[in-house]
Design an enzyme around this catalytic site. Sequence first.
Site, PDB file in Angstrom:
ATOM      1  N   ASP A   9      -8.474  -3.200  -1.674  1.00  0.00           N
ATOM      2  CA  ASP A   9      -9.606  -2.352  -2.078  1.00  0.00           C
ATOM      3  C   ASP A   9      -9.128  -1.125  -2.858  1.00  0.00           C
ATOM      4  O   ASP A   9      -9.802  -0.654  -3.775  1.00  0.00           O
ATOM      5  CB  ASP A   9     -10.385  -1.887  -0.844  1.00  0.00           C
ATOM      6  N   TYR A  67       0.807  -1.225   0.000  1.00  0.00           N
ATOM      7  CA  TYR A  67       0.000   0.000   0.000  1.00  0.00           C
ATOM      8  C   TYR A  67       0.843   1.280   0.000  1.00  0.00           C
ATOM      9  O   TYR A  67       0.630   2.184  -0.805  1.00  0.00           O
ATOM     10  CB  TYR A  67      -0.951   0.009   1.208  1.00  0.00           C
ATOM     11  N   LYS A  81     -11.519  -9.256   4.934  1.00  0.00           N
ATOM     12  CA  LYS A  81     -11.950  -7.871   5.216  1.00  0.00           C
ATOM     13  C   LYS A  81     -12.589  -7.309   3.945  1.00  0.00           C
ATOM     14  O   LYS A  81     -11.916  -7.077   2.950  1.00  0.00           O
ATOM     15  CB  LYS A  81     -10.721  -7.041   5.613  1.00  0.00           C
TER      16      LYS A  81
HETATM   17  C1  B12 Z   1     -10.864   6.783  -4.160  1.00  0.00           C
HETATM   18  C2  B12 Z   1     -10.776   7.545  -2.869  1.00  0.00           C
HETATM   19  C3  B12 Z   1      -9.612   7.437  -2.136  1.00  0.00           C
HETATM   20  C4  B12 Z   1      -8.426   6.592  -2.585  1.00  0.00           C
HETATM   21  C5  B12 Z   1      -7.581   7.425  -3.555  1.00  0.00           C
HETATM   22  C6  B12 Z   1      -6.913   6.573  -4.582  1.00  0.00           C
HETATM   23  C7  B12 Z   1      -6.211   7.445  -5.540  1.00  0.00           C
HETATM   24  N1  B12 Z   1      -5.178   6.903  -6.110  1.00  0.00           N
HETATM   25  O1  B12 Z   1      -6.582   8.573  -5.795  1.00  0.00           O
HETATM   26  C8  B12 Z   1      -7.693   6.361  -1.246  1.00  0.00           C
HETATM   27  C9  B12 Z   1      -8.270   5.112  -0.609  1.00  0.00           C
HETATM   28  C10 B12 Z   1      -6.181   6.214  -1.313  1.00  0.00           C
HETATM   29  C11 B12 Z   1      -8.183   7.550  -0.455  1.00  0.00           C
HETATM   30  C12 B12 Z   1      -7.520   8.031   0.618  1.00  0.00           C
HETATM   31  C13 B12 Z   1      -8.020   9.038   1.412  1.00  0.00           C
HETATM   32  N2  B12 Z   1      -9.208   9.659   1.324  1.00  0.00           N
HETATM   33 CO1  B12 Z   1     -10.392   9.362  -0.106  1.00  0.00          CO
HETATM   34  N3  B12 Z   1     -11.746   9.020  -1.283  1.00  0.00           N
HETATM   35  C14 B12 Z   1     -11.861   8.348  -2.410  1.00  0.00           C
HETATM   36  C15 B12 Z   1     -13.280   8.390  -2.992  1.00  0.00           C
HETATM   37  C16 B12 Z   1     -13.953   7.093  -2.623  1.00  0.00           C
HETATM   38  C17 B12 Z   1     -13.403   8.596  -4.481  1.00  0.00           C
HETATM   39  C18 B12 Z   1     -12.604   9.752  -5.035  1.00  0.00           C
HETATM   40  C19 B12 Z   1     -12.507   9.533  -6.508  1.00  0.00           C
HETATM   41  O2  B12 Z   1     -11.563   8.940  -6.982  1.00  0.00           O
HETATM   42  N4  B12 Z   1     -13.531   9.964  -7.264  1.00  0.00           N
HETATM   43  C20 B12 Z   1     -13.576   9.778  -8.703  1.00  0.00           C
HETATM   44  C21 B12 Z   1     -12.930  10.976  -9.414  1.00  0.00           C
HETATM   45  C22 B12 Z   1     -12.933  10.717 -10.902  1.00  0.00           C
HETATM   46  O3  B12 Z   1     -13.715  12.093  -9.104  1.00  0.00           O
HETATM   47  P1  B12 Z   1     -13.093  13.512  -8.616  1.00  0.00           P
HETATM   48  O4  B12 Z   1     -11.915  13.300  -7.789  1.00  0.00           O
HETATM   49  O5  B12 Z   1     -14.181  14.341  -8.111  1.00  0.00           O
HETATM   50  O6  B12 Z   1     -12.577  14.138 -10.011  1.00  0.00           O
HETATM   51  C23 B12 Z   1     -13.460  14.616 -11.001  1.00  0.00           C
HETATM   52  C24 B12 Z   1     -13.776  16.092 -10.849  1.00  0.00           C
HETATM   53  O7  B12 Z   1     -13.783  16.564  -9.534  1.00  0.00           O
HETATM   54  C25 B12 Z   1     -12.794  16.766 -11.712  1.00  0.00           C
HETATM   55  N5  B12 Z   1     -11.477  17.117 -11.223  1.00  0.00           N
HETATM   56  C26 B12 Z   1     -10.783  16.709 -10.166  1.00  0.00           C
HETATM   57  N6  B12 Z   1      -9.612  17.307 -10.097  1.00  0.00           N
HETATM   58  C27 B12 Z   1      -9.510  18.131 -11.145  1.00  0.00           C
HETATM   59  C28 B12 Z   1      -8.520  19.010 -11.553  1.00  0.00           C
HETATM   60  C29 B12 Z   1      -8.711  19.775 -12.708  1.00  0.00           C
HETATM   61  C30 B12 Z   1      -7.681  20.734 -13.125  1.00  0.00           C
HETATM   62  C31 B12 Z   1      -9.905  19.636 -13.459  1.00  0.00           C
HETATM   63  C32 B12 Z   1     -10.096  20.406 -14.657  1.00  0.00           C
HETATM   64  C33 B12 Z   1     -10.889  18.752 -13.040  1.00  0.00           C
HETATM   65  C34 B12 Z   1     -10.693  18.013 -11.895  1.00  0.00           C
HETATM   66  O8  B12 Z   1     -12.635  15.862 -12.767  1.00  0.00           O
HETATM   67  C35 B12 Z   1     -12.725  14.529 -12.309  1.00  0.00           C
HETATM   68  C36 B12 Z   1     -13.465  13.747 -13.354  1.00  0.00           C
HETATM   69  O9  B12 Z   1     -14.766  14.192 -13.462  1.00  0.00           O
HETATM   70  C37 B12 Z   1     -13.891   9.614  -2.229  1.00  0.00           C
HETATM   71  C38 B12 Z   1     -15.391   9.515  -1.950  1.00  0.00           C
HETATM   72  C39 B12 Z   1     -16.192   9.834  -3.160  1.00  0.00           C
HETATM   73  N7  B12 Z   1     -16.998   8.919  -3.638  1.00  0.00           N
HETATM   74  O10 B12 Z   1     -16.063  10.911  -3.705  1.00  0.00           O
HETATM   75  C40 B12 Z   1     -13.087   9.616  -0.948  1.00  0.00           C
HETATM   76  C41 B12 Z   1     -12.779  10.962  -0.216  1.00  0.00           C
HETATM   77  C42 B12 Z   1     -12.480  11.995  -1.260  1.00  0.00           C
HETATM   78  N8  B12 Z   1     -11.594  10.675   0.572  1.00  0.00           N
HETATM   79  C43 B12 Z   1     -11.605  11.297   1.683  1.00  0.00           C
HETATM   80  C44 B12 Z   1     -10.553  11.235   2.646  1.00  0.00           C
HETATM   81  C45 B12 Z   1     -10.751  12.020   3.924  1.00  0.00           C
HETATM   82  C46 B12 Z   1      -9.409  10.471   2.399  1.00  0.00           C
HETATM   83  C47 B12 Z   1      -8.196  10.401   3.335  1.00  0.00           C
HETATM   84  C48 B12 Z   1      -7.710  11.782   3.642  1.00  0.00           C
HETATM   85  C49 B12 Z   1      -8.531   9.571   4.552  1.00  0.00           C
HETATM   86  C50 B12 Z   1      -7.382   9.553   5.534  1.00  0.00           C
HETATM   87  N9  B12 Z   1      -7.501  10.327   6.587  1.00  0.00           N
HETATM   88  O11 B12 Z   1      -6.436   8.841   5.343  1.00  0.00           O
HETATM   89  C51 B12 Z   1      -7.176   9.575   2.502  1.00  0.00           C
HETATM   90  C52 B12 Z   1      -6.166  10.434   1.754  1.00  0.00           C
HETATM   91  C53 B12 Z   1      -4.940  10.723   2.491  1.00  0.00           C
HETATM   92  C54 B12 Z   1      -4.356  11.957   1.896  1.00  0.00           C
HETATM   93  N10 B12 Z   1      -3.142  12.228   2.284  1.00  0.00           N
HETATM   94  O12 B12 Z   1      -4.972  12.635   1.107  1.00  0.00           O
HETATM   95  C55 B12 Z   1     -12.862  12.091   1.897  1.00  0.00           C
HETATM   96  C56 B12 Z   1     -12.664  13.587   1.779  1.00  0.00           C
HETATM   97  C57 B12 Z   1     -13.537  14.294   2.792  1.00  0.00           C
HETATM   98  C58 B12 Z   1     -13.483  15.744   2.528  1.00  0.00           C
HETATM   99  N11 B12 Z   1     -14.541  16.253   1.895  1.00  0.00           N
HETATM  100  O13 B12 Z   1     -12.522  16.383   2.859  1.00  0.00           O
HETATM  101  C59 B12 Z   1     -13.838  11.441   0.844  1.00  0.00           C
HETATM  102  C60 B12 Z   1     -14.915  12.371   0.289  1.00  0.00           C
HETATM  103  C61 B12 Z   1     -14.464  10.217   1.558  1.00  0.00           C
HETATM  104  C62 B12 Z   1     -15.210  10.573   2.833  1.00  0.00           C
HETATM  105  N12 B12 Z   1     -16.508  10.704   2.788  1.00  0.00           N
HETATM  106  O14 B12 Z   1     -14.613  10.694   3.872  1.00  0.00           O
HETATM  107  N13 B12 Z   1      -9.339   8.010  -0.931  1.00  0.00           N
END
Ligand code: B12
Lengths: 252, 522
Positions: free
Chosen positions: B301, B266, B373
């Site tokens: 996961d 991880y 798990k």
């Molecule tokens: C996958 C995920 C993870 C994975 C990440 C894997 C990886 N390689 O990225 C893992 C398991 C590692 C992870 C870890 C953590 N996560 Co997380 N994670 C998620 C999850 C389930 C999905 C995020 C995701 O990938 N969405 C899919 C992408 C495609 O969507 P997106 O990011 O929104 O991006 C889209 C747009 O926003 C936009 N976009 C994004 N960025 C940019 C930039 C530009 C320039 C442009 C134009 C567009 C754009 O385009 C994308 C495509 O449409 C969310 C919950 C959720 N369902 O949203 C929680 C979530 C984001 N995580 C969260 C948290 C707290 C964490 C941790 C901090 C937990 C911890 N304390 O350890 C850690 C991260 C540690 C750290 N140092 O940051 C919280 C954030 C809470 C908050 N609002 O602050 C969430 C919401 C879950 C929750 N309810 O608690 N996470």
Amino acid sequence: MARPRESIKAYGDRLDDGAVQLSFTLPVAASPRARAAARLYAEQLGLEKVLVAHMEACGDGFSYFVVYGASRAAVDFDAIDVPVVETHDLSMEEVGDVVKRELGGKVVVVGACTGSDAHTVGIDAILNMKGYAGDYGLERYAGFEVHNLGAQIDNSELVRRALEVGAHAVLLSQVVTQRDCHKENAAAFMKELVATGRRGELLALFGGPRVDHALALALGFDAGFGTGTRPSEVANYIVGELRRRRGGKERP
Amino acid sequence: MALLPIDEGLIAEGRGLAKAIADDVQSFIARHTTVAVERTTLRFLGVDGVDRNGVPLVNIVVNALAARGMLSGGVARVLAVGKAARHLSVQETAQRIADGDAGPFDDAAKSNAPDAAQVREILEAEVASGLDRIHDAQKRRDENRARLGIGKEPLKYVIVATGNIYDDAKQGRSAAFAGADIVAVIRSTAQSLLDYVPVGATTEGFGGTWATQENFRIMRDALDDEGQKRGRYIHLTNYSSGLCMPEIAYLGAVERLDMLLNDAMYGILFRDINPRRTLIDQYISRLLCTVAGIVINTGEDNYLTTADAFDAAHTVMTSLLINEALAHRAAMPDAQMGLGHAYEIDPQIENSFLYEVAQAQLIRQVFPRAPIKWMPPTKHKTGDIFTSHVHDGLFNLTGVLTRQGIELLGMFSEAVHNPYLHDRFLSLKSASLIFNACAGLADEINWRPDGVVASRAREVMGKAVALLRLVASEGLFGAIAAGRFADVKRPIDKGKGADGVSPRATNYANPVLDALETVAGV
Ligand code: B12
């Protein structure tokens, strides 16, 4: 059909009934008094005809409520103005064509998720070949040179790399938003970029699930992108804006 | 429970390949140490506390050792000479070093300094009391579990992440009230990249709460008390990952944690920690878990949230077999392997539920004795909390149908925020409803050999073994560099903490490692 009146209310099953549902917890044990407290609370939120549909203990000294009611609140829909990113709808091939014909054949973009935020999936969705929801990422576009630095990158590193490779656009992603840390970090990034004296040389895009165009503008970016953004929108925005700035025509 | 028709020969081939991969890594591990391994050694031997500036003594001593180019000999000899030549306790030696005394290093560097066997002899009492601390904690845990009893599988696992340990304790208690069996405290963002373990009770974290020994204690006390009230043992979980993976394992062992997130890869893939560093660190952290009876949770996961869950399903199986093989190298019994996987396929795909059932049932069958798990949908969750709640229902149904051991409950507000009190409550309520309503379902099912579920399981297993063949040919380090897992490429010499790795010299001495290996039965 366009509504004749500018003022709108929540809709349940009749126009203007103001029907809303909400759920919340009160820090008291479930009891007839707690139920009355929930009703009063809902009334203070502006609800009438309050129905406390459900009360249940959800912790020691905590109770959970589901409440329905009718709200008097109304908003003037016509008076609302929300900035949106203007983009065209060119296909990947058409964008490639514009890059070739009008933009010197090359658009360099650099992106990262900065600070302690470790989420890469969002920025990858925009930049990497594979893209998002069947929409290819910028790497796939002819003429685009993409540098995806990944996550947990320092703001200064993103600024440095963007200037070093002569980026046309720099893309900042922020996914963690607890206590508004995304806003703070984006502001800090912009400050660093401005401090180089070269802010004007490149477009700055800000994206993430809690980002919108208005927020990005307020923080000094050129455009903001939120949930569900497709890479093609971003490609279109970058190419359209570069073209506009070069005084090129805005037709497809 | 009816079994899917899976070719046993294929499973055996997969295990064989995973074992070869792990053996190859293990020969590398056995020739190296890290700053984290040496800090763990100090903690185990009884070094504790911080200096005036709040820096842990274990960091000061190991940094000084590394600065003198002496990491390769191990830190234990420095304490041994302090004790033998100067009659200092290990704590006193560490304190002197922190005060700027270089004497113990000079003595340890002399040609007549004790060899590994002599170091072991000199520190015998310290090693024995380290083991006692762990065994005492384990005994107390066993007594509590026996007295209070444990919930029914799938055990209901929830997360708290307020940032403030006192709020976490409250939320943990409320979760126990609502039926949780396991409470995991999420760590603050960025802790995994700290090369030291913070100290004391903390009230300010981002996205989670700092993992400290004092916080472990506060949480353990709260859950013990709540378990007493509810008449049910409540398990406590934290993270043994990142740059301090083995130190946290030690702290978890003495503070009676029940589970630790502990994955061999991880940190490499998702935190860009140096591959060598992580693989060495995971070994001693797992030895500690083995000896302390801590159940590990692996992190497959995450592959499914980073890559596409449908396409990448087989990478989970590949990784699980490797994680299992590496844990076996630390003599970990299967009953302590909370092997991880998740319900992350896009729910809009037709038959997505069937594919999830296939994956869950397959993993259950391949690891029959491990308390799997099982993790909830997160990536395809949106702000539509109502649909999200139904999505979690499908996940819960799969969990009880395929007899998963530990079920991390989904939250309908996943895409919105860290869960509120009632988010967790409603999640527990619906999981209890489904587990109870479907308690006997697993025994009613027969799988159609040519059905969607069986075919999918066969396909995933076939691809997993094919990938294992590739990884075996590249070696684990090569495979990680080539991006075989989670679409992430990590070169062997890059990443955080790389400079904390050192080859072991021929005179490397580490009586703690020796003792742990003996007790674990490596
Ligand atoms: C996958 C995920 C993870 C994975 C990440 C894997 C990886 N390689 O990225 C893992 C398991 C590692 C992870 C870890 C953590 N996560 Co997380 N994670 C998620 C999850 C389930 C999905 C995020 C995701 O990938 N969405 C899919 C992408 C495609 O969507 P997106 O990011 O929104 O991006 C889209 C747009 O926003 C936009 N976009 C994004 N960025 C940019 C930039 C530009 C320039 C442009 C134009 C567009 C754009 O385009 C994308 C495509 O449409 C969310 C919950 C959720 N369902 O949203 C929680 C979530 C984001 N995580 C969260 C948290 C707290 C964490 C941790 C901090 C937990 C911890 N304390 O350890 C850690 C991260 C540690 C750290 N140092 O940051 C919280 C954030 C809470 C908050 N609002 O602050 C969430 C919401 C879950 C929750 N309810 O608690 N996470």
